[in-house]
Design a protein around this motif. Sequence first.
Motif, mmCIF file in Angstrom:
data_model
loop_
_atom_site.group_PDB
_atom_site.id
_atom_site.type_symbol
_atom_site.label_atom_id
_atom_site.label_comp_id
_atom_site.label_asym_id
_atom_site.label_seq_id
_atom_site.Cartn_x
_atom_site.Cartn_y
_atom_site.Cartn_z
ATOM 1 N N UNK A 86 -0.260 -26.711 -19.604
ATOM 2 C CA UNK A 86 -0.377 -26.443 -18.232
ATOM 3 C C UNK A 86 0.111 -25.076 -17.891
ATOM 4 N N UNK A 89 -1.943 -22.126 -19.473
ATOM 5 C CA UNK A 89 -3.074 -21.965 -18.662
ATOM 6 C C UNK A 89 -2.787 -21.279 -17.452
ATOM 7 N N UNK A 90 -1.766 -21.553 -16.784
ATOM 8 C CA UNK A 90 -1.330 -21.170 -15.605
ATOM 9 C C UNK A 90 -0.917 -19.576 -15.736
ATOM 10 N N UNK A 106 -13.751 -24.141 -0.108
ATOM 11 C CA UNK A 106 -12.852 -22.851 -0.093
ATOM 12 C C UNK A 106 -13.742 -21.468 0.162
ATOM 13 N N UNK A 110 -10.615 -17.556 -0.065
ATOM 14 C CA UNK A 110 -9.546 -18.597 -0.533
ATOM 15 C C UNK A 110 -9.662 -18.974 -2.007
ATOM 16 N N UNK A 113 -7.439 -16.678 -3.915
ATOM 17 C CA UNK A 113 -6.052 -16.912 -3.575
ATOM 18 C C UNK A 113 -5.604 -17.858 -4.185
ATOM 19 N N UNK A 114 -6.441 -19.048 -4.124
ATOM 20 C CA UNK A 114 -5.768 -20.321 -4.749
ATOM 21 C C UNK A 114 -5.387 -20.027 -6.084
ATOM 22 N N UNK A 117 -2.184 -17.886 -6.182
ATOM 23 C CA UNK A 117 -0.904 -18.417 -5.826
ATOM 24 C C UNK A 117 -0.136 -18.928 -6.979
ATOM 25 N N UNK A 118 -1.083 -18.991 -8.169
ATOM 26 C CA UNK A 118 -0.404 -19.864 -9.203
ATOM 27 C C UNK A 118 0.148 -18.691 -10.216
ATOM 28 N N UNK A 161 -4.811 -14.097 -11.110
ATOM 29 C CA UNK A 161 -3.332 -14.483 -11.518
ATOM 30 C C UNK A 161 -2.869 -13.738 -12.666
ATOM 31 N N UNK B 416 -3.677 -22.269 0.070
ATOM 32 C CA UNK B 416 -5.018 -22.692 -0.048
ATOM 33 C C UNK B 416 -5.227 -24.267 -0.254
ATOM 34 N N UNK B 417 -4.560 -24.792 -1.047
ATOM 35 C CA UNK B 417 -4.478 -26.299 -1.609
ATOM 36 C C UNK B 417 -4.490 -27.049 0.155
ATOM 37 N N UNK B 689 -9.256 -26.919 -11.223
ATOM 38 C CA UNK B 689 -7.822 -26.539 -10.752
ATOM 39 C C UNK B 689 -7.127 -26.645 -12.114
ATOM 40 N N UNK B 690 -7.283 -27.897 -12.587
ATOM 41 C CA UNK B 690 -6.293 -28.121 -13.960
ATOM 42 C C UNK B 690 -6.624 -26.991 -15.060
ATOM 43 N N UNK B 693 -4.740 -23.948 -14.419
ATOM 44 C CA UNK B 693 -3.396 -23.757 -14.442
ATOM 45 C C UNK B 693 -2.467 -24.535 -13.593
ATOM 46 N N UNK B 694 -3.350 -25.579 -12.789
ATOM 47 C CA UNK B 694 -2.619 -26.434 -11.771
ATOM 48 C C UNK B 694 -1.814 -27.494 -12.666
ATOM 49 N N UNK B 695 -0.638 -28.032 -12.028
ATOM 50 C CA UNK B 695 -0.060 -29.216 -12.701
ATOM 51 C C UNK B 695 -0.811 -30.277 -12.132
ATOM 52 N N UNK B 696 -0.580 -31.490 -12.699
ATOM 53 C CA UNK B 696 -1.095 -32.646 -12.175
ATOM 54 C C UNK B 696 -0.705 -32.910 -10.519
ATOM 55 N N UNK B 698 0.481 -30.819 -8.475
ATOM 56 C CA UNK B 698 -0.220 -30.000 -7.641
ATOM 57 C C UNK B 698 -1.510 -30.500 -7.323
#
Lengths: 239, 786
Positions: A86, A89-90, A106, A110, A113-114, A117-118, A161, B416-417, B689-690, B693-696, B698
């Motif tokens: 993760x 990827x992030x 969204x 947005x 933006x989503x 933010x990461x 990002x 945003x979430x 979202x995963x 790069x979002x964690x579980x 999140x």
Amino acid sequence: MDNGQKEVILKIDGVKKEYHMGEVTVHALQGISFEIFKGEFLVILGPSGSGKSTILNIIGGIDQPTSGAVTYKGADISKAGERALTRYRRASVGFVFQFYNLIPNLTARENILLASELGSNPLNVNELLNMIGLGDRGVHFPSQLSGGQQQRVAIARAVAKNPEILLCDEPTGALDFSTGIQVLKLLKTFNREYSRTVAIITHNAGISEMADRTLYIKDGLVDHVELNENPIDPEEVRW
Amino acid sequence: MILFLKAVRAIWNNKKAYLSCVVLVAVAIYMMVAMGSAAEALAEASERYYKSNRLADVFANVNSFPASAVSSLAQIEGINEIQARLVYDARVNVPGNSKIIWLRLVSFDTSYEGVSLNYPDITGRPLEHENDIWIGHAFLDIHSLEVGGSLDVIIEGRKSALNIAGMADSPEYVYAVRDPSDLLPDNEAFGIAYIGALDLAVLLDKRGLYNDLTFSLDNGYAFDDVKEALTEALSPYGLTALYAKEDQFSYSMLNTEITSIQAMSLAVPVMFTLISAIVLFLMLKRVIEQERTQIGALKTFGYKNREILFHYLLYGLVTSVLGGALGVLLGNMSVKYLIDMYTEFFTLPDVRETAEPSLAAAGMALAAASGAIGAYFGAKPALRLAPADAMRPPSPPLVKGDIMKTLPFLRWLLTSRGSMSIRNIQRSKARSVFIVLGIAFSFGIMEMMCPMMTMMTDMIVAKYEYIQAYDAKLSLRQPANAEDAARQAMKLPGVTMAEAIREMPVEIRRSNRKTGSILMGLTPETQLYHIYDDETKQTLPFPDSGIILNTFAADELGVAKGAEVMLKTAWNEDEIPVIVRDIVHQNMTSAVYMDYDTVNNMLDLPDSADSVMVRTTDMEGVKLSLDDTKNISSIEDTYSAMTNFEQMMNSYSSMTWIMVVLGTVIAFAIIYNSATISLSEKKREYATLRVLGMHINEVCEISNFEYWLLFTIGCLLGIPFGRFMLGAMNEMMKTMMENMTLPPDVPLWAVGASFLGCMTAVLLSNLSAKRTIKKLDMVEVLKERE
């Protein structure tokens, strides 16, 4: 292009991938090896079922190989745990999908933006919106945008990002020709202006004309590699 | 057939979600069949019993009515038959039993003339010997008595042996309590017996006199038509009570119970099947979206709309029919136990113990209808799909209106979430409303039921510790000089304090509104009785003059402090005006209070008391020594009364827990199913979202925030809803038990417990969502075509 002078950002070494579908085992990748260089525009070309999507999934950190190694900047991600993948990827990867996969509730802004933010060093969302030519449509929801516009937002979201590498799965597959060209221009811009690696998987041979390098995949292996000394501009691409 | 298999497999593959609908429907139909059958059986048996044994239409209690005057009552227009009897509560002497045991002796005309009303069901030989009795079977059983044996009772201070000639149960005592304030029948402490009219008259030395009259009315006449004439005719003989059959305690308790079981057997099934239908609607709606291409393919093959619709109706029908069958089965199995439970309290002959087939059929029909309706509305969009459209992916969902534009400050508050969560709620308005209402409903049930137990304990503590500080109250047959009575009581074993009081029935009137109560005349220095207010937790100062009303009476009369009311007792011909000095709220007491001397002066009575309150260290000794006391009509033992209430609380406690568990189950079923549907809709978004790069955790935050927000709104609505239901419960209790009410305030801990209950449901649901998100196969999900 001289491979010896390029910094390797991703190295795929003898990667195999098997899927078990009931009693049948499908060998999607059969020990494939290749490298991706920092800042290059790479096209991975192959027919349906050749294993190109599997490659993208593995180098994108959303799937893991059955055997073999995938190293990103020297670190093996092929056996990394869920959290490490993760994080990878992030911080390092941006994805562009064939069917955009925007979040429907969204707005365009947005959605970008989503992702921003990461990131630890994200790009400016307004600049990105202007870059994709949708500066005045940031408040629109995906359902209020055309397919091409949605894909442009998806690209902006992927690059927001500021990832090292942008992975695109048939980014023009669902678009008409002229809209597809606009999308390719954006990808090229990101590659050139931000010096970021872009890897596109496609079965559209026309796109390889604009690539620095093209990997031809067949039956889960690299069939051959073509270097392109003079990649053409996206506007000149034809299919 | 193939489509049927497809439906069954689809249900099996998603069994957890459908199982909650099965449970909801099963509970609904179980309630309908079991409780409905119990209500029907009780109603049928009681109607048959009252009719065949001719329960009277009007009841009157008098001090002493001469036999010679009975025929004059027959002259009153509307009166059909008259039954005149002696009724006397005798102390029973059971060696080794510490309870105060009473046997109500009812005179029976052995000549069989005139005994046409309230006829008991008799088994055994006739009352042919002196002091023969027929005794109620419950009393006989509990004391291990036998027909042919005898029983010692104390009548007018003298011990008499009564011979048990047989058993008799009376339609007047289906719900056998000695005093309405006892609330629950205690077959060990109170029983009924029939004795020859002459025998009882001799034992009481009341030959030619009656103290209990019952009447049947001519066709077309009601109680109100004869009330005035009967009051006028009976008043000279010390009329203490005159009431219609509908107000006869046993009759009214049984009727209220039947009505409330009937209401519950209808309301719960309707509510639960409605919830199940909504859940099915939401699930089917989602199934249609997911199976869009399959529907397209089926239509392309040539399947008709009707066939496709029927296929999806099967999803609802299989679920609800399964639940319905389970409910009918459980209902059938438990009717007997339920009826046994009711007949513990209500002595009714020939109560059918089987389920009512029509209710089982109606239950199955209701279950099937709820499944079909829920599935039909969910599956209806499938009919509109043209095959070609169905084969294409749907356009992204339209966002109508944007809450972020309506409430721009949300942009500053939310990431945003957070915006995604808020818009998810906006996007699925109907489902969100359903979740909010589900949580509010569950919260309300728990808020209403949780505090029941402590409320009851608080009420009992208030009544028996703060209000009635005595150990026993001895009611006198004839008023006696207060000082003498207290002095005599002080001589009883272990008595450390004795206070005489006035205590009499009173009718209070304000313009055209009337109410009845017990007037207590207390001395200002009393230490054994306090006018304690359950709401303010304060003891009210004693009134020098005027009256303190309880809130029941004040509400009935519509009066406030300072108002003037009119009092009428057995001692005054004309009503006496009195000023209301204060109003006291007492949950379990319905007396009104005046100063002892003021009562005597007002009614022009000598310094005499009706009861004596005592504090004693030797209750057994007091009971034993009172066996020979002629002037004691009854003994109220505080400890026994408290034990009775504790028994009642225990019988409530299982119901309380069932309701709390049901509340949580409903909350969980609604939240879990909605979350499952929502997750399946948003699988692609969450996978994206995963990949981004979002964690579980999140990703979970998005769905969690949505549910916590709905939970908060649900709880906020649940608080007043619970209070409303508590109010409704209070009204029901007021109808059933006139002198009892629940405290209007819900304690803070009950709000907390309800909050925790609903929170558990949300937490479990969120945990399950997290597990699903964790298991999301990003490759597969993103490969799927939506």
